[in-house]
Design a protein around this motif. Structure first.
Motif, PDB file in Angstrom:
ATOM      1  N   GLY A  79     -30.549 -16.986 103.313  1.00 40.61           N
ATOM      2  CA  GLY A  79     -30.383 -15.540 103.410  1.00 40.61           C
ATOM      3  C   GLY A  79     -31.440 -14.800 102.613  1.00 40.61           C
ATOM      4  O   GLY A  79     -31.936 -13.745 103.011  1.00 40.61           O
ATOM      5  N   GLN A  80     -31.822 -15.377 101.493  1.00 43.15           N
ATOM      6  CA  GLN A  80     -32.854 -14.797 100.631  1.00 43.15           C
ATOM      7  C   GLN A  80     -34.192 -14.709 101.360  1.00 43.15           C
ATOM      8  O   GLN A  80     -34.892 -13.687 101.314  1.00 43.15           O
ATOM      9  CB  GLN A  80     -32.982 -15.659  99.377  1.00 43.15           C
ATOM     10  CG  GLN A  80     -33.828 -15.097  98.263  1.00 43.15           C
ATOM     11  CD  GLN A  80     -33.807 -16.003  97.036  1.00 43.15           C
ATOM     12  OE1 GLN A  80     -33.108 -17.022  97.009  1.00 43.15           O
ATOM     13  NE2 GLN A  80     -34.570 -15.653  96.022  1.00 43.15           N
ATOM     14  N   ARG A  81     -34.550 -15.768 102.066  1.00 40.26           N
ATOM     15  CA  ARG A  81     -35.813 -15.784 102.820  1.00 40.26           C
ATOM     16  C   ARG A  81     -35.772 -14.785 103.973  1.00 40.26           C
ATOM     17  O   ARG A  81     -36.750 -14.088 104.257  1.00 40.26           O
ATOM     18  CB  ARG A  81     -36.070 -17.201 103.351  1.00 40.26           C
ATOM     19  CG  ARG A  81     -37.407 -17.362 104.075  1.00 40.26           C
ATOM     20  CD  ARG A  81     -37.628 -18.800 104.497  1.00 40.26           C
ATOM     21  NE  ARG A  81     -37.583 -19.687 103.335  1.00 40.26           N
ATOM     22  CZ  ARG A  81     -38.611 -19.900 102.505  1.00 40.26           C
ATOM     23  NH1 ARG A  81     -39.766 -19.275 102.722  1.00 40.26           N
ATOM     24  NH2 ARG A  81     -38.492 -20.723 101.497  1.00 40.26           N
ATOM     25  N   TYR A  82     -34.627 -14.711 104.658  1.00 35.65           N
ATOM     26  CA  TYR A  82     -34.532 -13.814 105.806  1.00 35.65           C
ATOM     27  C   TYR A  82     -34.551 -12.351 105.379  1.00 35.65           C
ATOM     28  O   TYR A  82     -35.128 -11.497 106.071  1.00 35.65           O
ATOM     29  CB  TYR A  82     -33.277 -14.127 106.624  1.00 35.65           C
ATOM     30  CG  TYR A  82     -33.291 -15.496 107.264  1.00 35.65           C
ATOM     31  CD1 TYR A  82     -34.498 -16.163 107.516  1.00 35.65           C
ATOM     32  CD2 TYR A  82     -32.112 -16.155 107.618  1.00 35.65           C
ATOM     33  CE1 TYR A  82     -34.523 -17.418 108.100  1.00 35.65           C
ATOM     34  CE2 TYR A  82     -32.121 -17.403 108.215  1.00 35.65           C
ATOM     35  CZ  TYR A  82     -33.335 -18.031 108.438  1.00 35.65           C
ATOM     36  OH  TYR A  82     -33.353 -19.288 109.022  1.00 35.65           O
ATOM     37  N   LEU A  83     -33.928 -12.026 104.250  1.00 29.41           N
ATOM     38  CA  LEU A  83     -34.006 -10.654 103.749  1.00 29.41           C
ATOM     39  C   LEU A  83     -35.438 -10.321 103.368  1.00 29.41           C
ATOM     40  O   LEU A  83     -35.921  -9.214 103.650  1.00 29.41           O
ATOM     41  CB  LEU A  83     -33.082 -10.467 102.543  1.00 29.41           C
ATOM     42  CG  LEU A  83     -33.150  -9.095 101.869  1.00 29.41           C
ATOM     43  CD1 LEU A  83     -32.846  -7.966 102.855  1.00 29.41           C
ATOM     44  CD2 LEU A  83     -32.212  -9.019 100.674  1.00 29.41           C
ATOM     45  N   SER A  84     -36.139 -11.244 102.754  1.00 26.96           N
ATOM     46  CA  SER A  84     -37.538 -11.027 102.409  1.00 26.96           C
ATOM     47  C   SER A  84     -38.364 -10.756 103.662  1.00 26.96           C
ATOM     48  O   SER A  84     -39.232  -9.881 103.679  1.00 26.96           O
ATOM     49  CB  SER A  84     -38.093 -12.240 101.656  1.00 26.96           C
ATOM     50  OG  SER A  84     -39.462 -12.075 101.385  1.00 26.96           O
ATOM     51  N   ALA A  85     -38.080 -11.501 104.734  1.00 23.97           N
ATOM     52  CA  ALA A  85     -38.783 -11.275 105.998  1.00 23.97           C
ATOM     53  C   ALA A  85     -38.464  -9.893 106.559  1.00 23.97           C
ATOM     54  O   ALA A  85     -39.329  -9.218 107.123  1.00 23.97           O
ATOM     55  CB  ALA A  85     -38.396 -12.354 107.006  1.00 23.97           C
ATOM     56  N   ALA A  86     -37.217  -9.463 106.389  1.00 21.29           N
ATOM     57  CA  ALA A  86     -36.794  -8.165 106.928  1.00 21.29           C
ATOM     58  C   ALA A  86     -37.490  -7.006 106.228  1.00 21.29           C
ATOM     59  O   ALA A  86     -37.865  -6.022 106.867  1.00 21.29           O
ATOM     60  CB  ALA A  86     -35.281  -8.019 106.802  1.00 21.29           C
ATOM     61  N   ILE A  87     -37.682  -7.116 104.911  1.00 20.09           N
ATOM     62  CA  ILE A  87     -38.231  -5.981 104.142  1.00 20.09           C
ATOM     63  C   ILE A  87     -39.687  -6.190 103.742  1.00 20.09           C
ATOM     64  O   ILE A  87     -40.304  -5.302 103.171  1.00 20.09           O
ATOM     65  CB  ILE A  87     -37.386  -5.721 102.885  1.00 20.09           C
ATOM     66  CG1 ILE A  87     -37.442  -6.914 101.917  1.00 20.09           C
ATOM     67  CG2 ILE A  87     -35.947  -5.389 103.264  1.00 20.09           C
ATOM     68  CD1 ILE A  87     -36.739  -6.677 100.596  1.00 20.09           C
ATOM     69  N   ASN A  88     -40.238  -7.384 104.028  1.00 20.47           N
ATOM     70  CA  ASN A  88     -41.612  -7.720 103.676  1.00 20.47           C
ATOM     71  C   ASN A  88     -41.878  -7.500 102.183  1.00 20.47           C
ATOM     72  O   ASN A  88     -42.854  -6.866 101.775  1.00 20.47           O
ATOM     73  CB  ASN A  88     -42.606  -6.905 104.509  1.00 20.47           C
ATOM     74  CG  ASN A  88     -44.032  -7.453 104.411  1.00 20.47           C
ATOM     75  OD1 ASN A  88     -44.242  -8.617 104.038  1.00 20.47           O
ATOM     76  ND2 ASN A  88     -45.015  -6.632 104.749  1.00 20.47           N
ATOM     77  N   ALA A  89     -40.957  -8.014 101.381  1.00 20.14           N
ATOM     78  CA  ALA A  89     -41.061  -7.909  99.924  1.00 20.14           C
ATOM     79  C   ALA A  89     -40.314  -9.081  99.296  1.00 20.14           C
ATOM     80  O   ALA A  89     -39.444  -9.690  99.939  1.00 20.14           O
ATOM     81  CB  ALA A  89     -40.478  -6.587  99.436  1.00 20.14           C
ATOM     82  N   PRO A  90     -40.622  -9.425  98.057  1.00 20.73           N
ATOM     83  CA  PRO A  90     -39.925 -10.538  97.402  1.00 20.73           C
ATOM     84  C   PRO A  90     -38.440 -10.222  97.198  1.00 20.73           C
ATOM     85  O   PRO A  90     -38.060  -9.068  96.993  1.00 20.73           O
ATOM     86  CB  PRO A  90     -40.637 -10.675  96.053  1.00 20.73           C
ATOM     87  CG  PRO A  90     -41.916  -9.920  96.191  1.00 20.73           C
ATOM     88  CD  PRO A  90     -41.663  -8.843  97.188  1.00 20.73           C
ATOM     89  N   VAL A  91     -37.632 -11.266  97.248  1.00 22.67           N
ATOM     90  CA  VAL A  91     -36.191 -11.141  96.993  1.00 22.67           C
ATOM     91  C   VAL A  91     -35.811 -12.134  95.903  1.00 22.67           C
ATOM     92  O   VAL A  91     -36.135 -13.325  95.993  1.00 22.67           O
ATOM     93  CB  VAL A  91     -35.361 -11.420  98.260  1.00 22.67           C
ATOM     94  CG1 VAL A  91     -33.866 -11.419  97.934  1.00 22.67           C
ATOM     95  CG2 VAL A  91     -35.678 -10.387  99.333  1.00 22.67           C
ATOM     96  N   GLU A  92     -35.138 -11.620  94.875  1.00 27.94           N
ATOM     97  CA  GLU A  92     -34.703 -12.476  93.772  1.00 27.94           C
ATOM     98  C   GLU A  92     -33.178 -12.558  93.746  1.00 27.94           C
ATOM     99  O   GLU A  92     -32.489 -11.560  93.960  1.00 27.94           O
ATOM    100  CB  GLU A  92     -35.202 -11.942  92.428  1.00 27.94           C
ATOM    101  CG  GLU A  92     -34.820 -12.840  91.249  1.00 27.94           C
ATOM    102  CD  GLU A  92     -35.377 -12.358  89.914  1.00 27.94           C
ATOM    103  OE1 GLU A  92     -35.164 -13.054  88.903  1.00 27.94           O
ATOM    104  OE2 GLU A  92     -36.030 -11.294  89.897  1.00 27.94           O
ATOM    105  N   VAL A  93     -32.675 -13.755  93.509  1.00 29.98           N
ATOM    106  CA  VAL A  93     -31.239 -13.970  93.334  1.00 29.98           C
ATOM    107  C   VAL A  93     -31.039 -14.558  91.943  1.00 29.98           C
ATOM    108  O   VAL A  93     -31.565 -15.622  91.623  1.00 29.98           O
ATOM    109  CB  VAL A  93     -30.662 -14.920  94.406  1.00 29.98           C
ATOM    110  CG1 VAL A  93     -29.189 -15.205  94.124  1.00 29.98           C
ATOM    111  CG2 VAL A  93     -30.835 -14.320  95.799  1.00 29.98           C
TER     112      VAL A  93
END
Length: 530
Positions: free
Chosen positions: A439-453
């Motif tokens: 889910g972290q990778r897919y959200l990053s793809a959606a917003i074109n920005a890094p995602v941290e959990v």
């Protein structure tokens, strides 16, 4: 000091959050370290076209969740909770709870899921020149007025779930400013409801000659760090049916799940953002200035300390996705294969990484309820494919995972493309991110920005409201963002992912198909028989 002694002395901080499918409690020490947790699973009811929770289920869920954490503490440390220094209540934002002067519920509690306020929300948005979403409390109230519902004449208190529970525990009609921002627009300078818009609303309803004024029936707005009430004897008995818990705990302002999510992910500072991914989905960006325009797809709310936040909120998140996983669970049981829920989600989610970046031309609309962003008033879960689609398990799961994020992405795209808001990094929390790196990778793809959990992300909003209770003893020395950064998250670790270019482009393609196919979803709402 050993934990047992800390609990015996009552030097503990309790947070309870009412989510859509689970009520969760978290108990911490004065460092914010989690000592124990409790849960109570529940589900909303769909009664006569309304998504609701009966009052008896709300109060029984409260005591059940407290009993759960009380048992957890007893099992771990051999001690019974009798005193709690500070506590706080959080709950899903928005909706409509209407009471008379004797606190009798006048109409069914309408949750955020209800989108039966289109006329009111449109009228108010145009009058205020400020977006009023369908699920906001003021939209529900005004719709009840427009519909000439008899109970409106008797109104004495209109509020949200967190504020109602807070009242039952303390007798005080207060609300945190973050949750208040889902009731009525907030003036972040005055740290209160917007006075000019209150005046406009009063003018709009003057012809009805109600015996109340809007300022009189809404809860008092309080920013984080203020003491919002004291646990009464009655409140203690509502929490602890055994009668062990003493009255006297100090409560922080009750907050909404958006605000506690910001706290739990250290996303309070300007320029930061977080994404809560569960039954509903919402992404929040703390702004450094007001938006140039207002948009139906964007809510303007606030942090728990009153700063403006742009929120892209989707009523529908993982409900349909979870239903499909349930079908695979049923299939495995049919063949006598015993698979735990955790393993089932992990296998299916991880396997989706093998799918095509654009999901192989498969499409899903996980609409269990109406969706404001795509302007649908009713839900109809729908899965689409063409004869030429790449129909395999990886693409199937990837399409459902993408779909759970796409409505939120539509709102965020407005901020980035029309308002030039820069997303530096998004913090993720919620069930979608439990399977590492998916889910972290897919959200990053959606917003074109890094995602941290963060490692603490699983604690969620219940931990967030416990931290706001803890903040009460630090508010005289620290601003909220300073308290979180210096006292709570100074040693916290997590993982950060930036999607590759193929996934970013694939999500763009999926989003375009999603928007092109919305008319098909709309047709299914109109034609599908009840």
């Amino acid at each position: 000091m050993e934990v047992k002694k800390i609990i015996e002395d009552g030097d503990i901080f309790l947070g309870i959050e009412f989510g859509s499918t689970r009520i969760k409690a978290v108990l911490t020490d004065e460092n914010g370290e989690v000592l124990g947790t409790g849960i109570h699973d529940w589900e909303n009811s769909f009664i006569e076209g309304i998504w609701t929770y009966p009052l008896d289920e709300i109060l029984s869920g409260l005591s059940s969740c407290y009993t759960s954490i009380k048992s957890d503490i007893k099992e771990k440390y051999g001690v019974t909770i009798k005193q709690i220094k500070y506590m706080g209540i959080s709950a899903m934002m928005h909706g409509y709870m209407a009471f008379d002067k004797d606190m009798n519920l006048l109409a069914p509690f309408q949750t955020w899921r209800n989108s039966n306020t289109e006329e009111a929300a449109k009228d108010l948005s145009e009058s205020f020149k400020f977006n009023i979403p369908l699920r906001w409390t003021i939209a529900h109230l005004y719709q009840r007025i427009l519909d000439k519902e008899e109970h409106v004449e008797k109104l004495n208190f209109v509020t949200t779930l967190s504020s109602y529970i807070h009242y039952m525990l303390t007798g005080e009609k207060n609300i945190g400013i973050g949750d208040a921002s889902g009731i009525f627009p907030i003036d972040s300078t005055a740290m209160d409801y917007d006075a000019s818009m209150l005046d406009i609303f009063e003018e709009k309803i003057v012809e009805y000659k109600f015996p109340w004024k809007i300022r009189e029936i809404l809860p008092k707005v309080m920013p984080a760090g203020q003491r919002a009430g004291v646990l009464t004897k009655l409140g203690a008995s509502l929490l602890d049916n055994d009668g062990d818990l003493q009255e006297g705990s100090i409560l922080c302002p009750p907050e909404g799940d958006a605000g506690t999510g910001m706290v739990a992910t250290n996303s309070i500072k300007k320029g930061t953002g977080n994404m809560s991914a569960g039954t509903s989905m919402f992404a929040m960006l703390v702004l450094d200035k007001k938006l140039n325009d207002y948009y139906e797809e964007i809510d303007m709310v606030t942090t728990p300390d009153g700063y403006p936040v742009a929120m892209s909120h989707a009523n529908n998140g993982t409900s349909d996705l979870n239903a499909w996983v349930g079908l695979f669970r049923e299939f495995s049981k049919l063949f006598g294969i015993n698979i735990s829920d955790g393993e089932l989600f992990e296998k299916l989610y991880t396997n989706s990484l093998k799918g095509s970046p654009d999901c192989g031309n498969l499409m899903s609309f996980g609409y269990f309820s109406g969706e404001g962003i795509t302007k649908l008033n009713e839900g109809r879960p729908l899965f689409l494919r063409s004869p030429k689609s790449e129909f395999n398990l990886a693409n199937f799961m990837r399409a459902h995972l993408y779909s759970s994020l796409t409505a939120v992405k539509v709102g965020l795209d407005i901020l980035t493309e029309k308002e030039n808001v820069k997303i530096k990094k998004m913090m993720g929390h919620g069930g979608l991110f439990k399977t590492k790196g998916v889910g972290q990778r897919y959200l990053s793809a959606a917003i074109n920005a890094p995602v941290e959990v963060l490692d603490t992300a699983s604690e969620g909003g219940a931990w967030g409201i416990a931290l706001l209770a803890l903040y009460l003893i630090h508010a005289d020395k620290y601003k909220l963002d300073e308290f979180l950064s210096e006292k709570i998250f100074d040693k916290n670790t997590g993982s950060e992912i930036m999607a590759d270019e193929k996934d970013v482009e694939g999500f763009k393609t999926f989003t375009q198909r999603y928007l092109n196919a919305v008319d098909i979803e709309r047709l299914s709402v109109e034609k599908f028989a009840e």
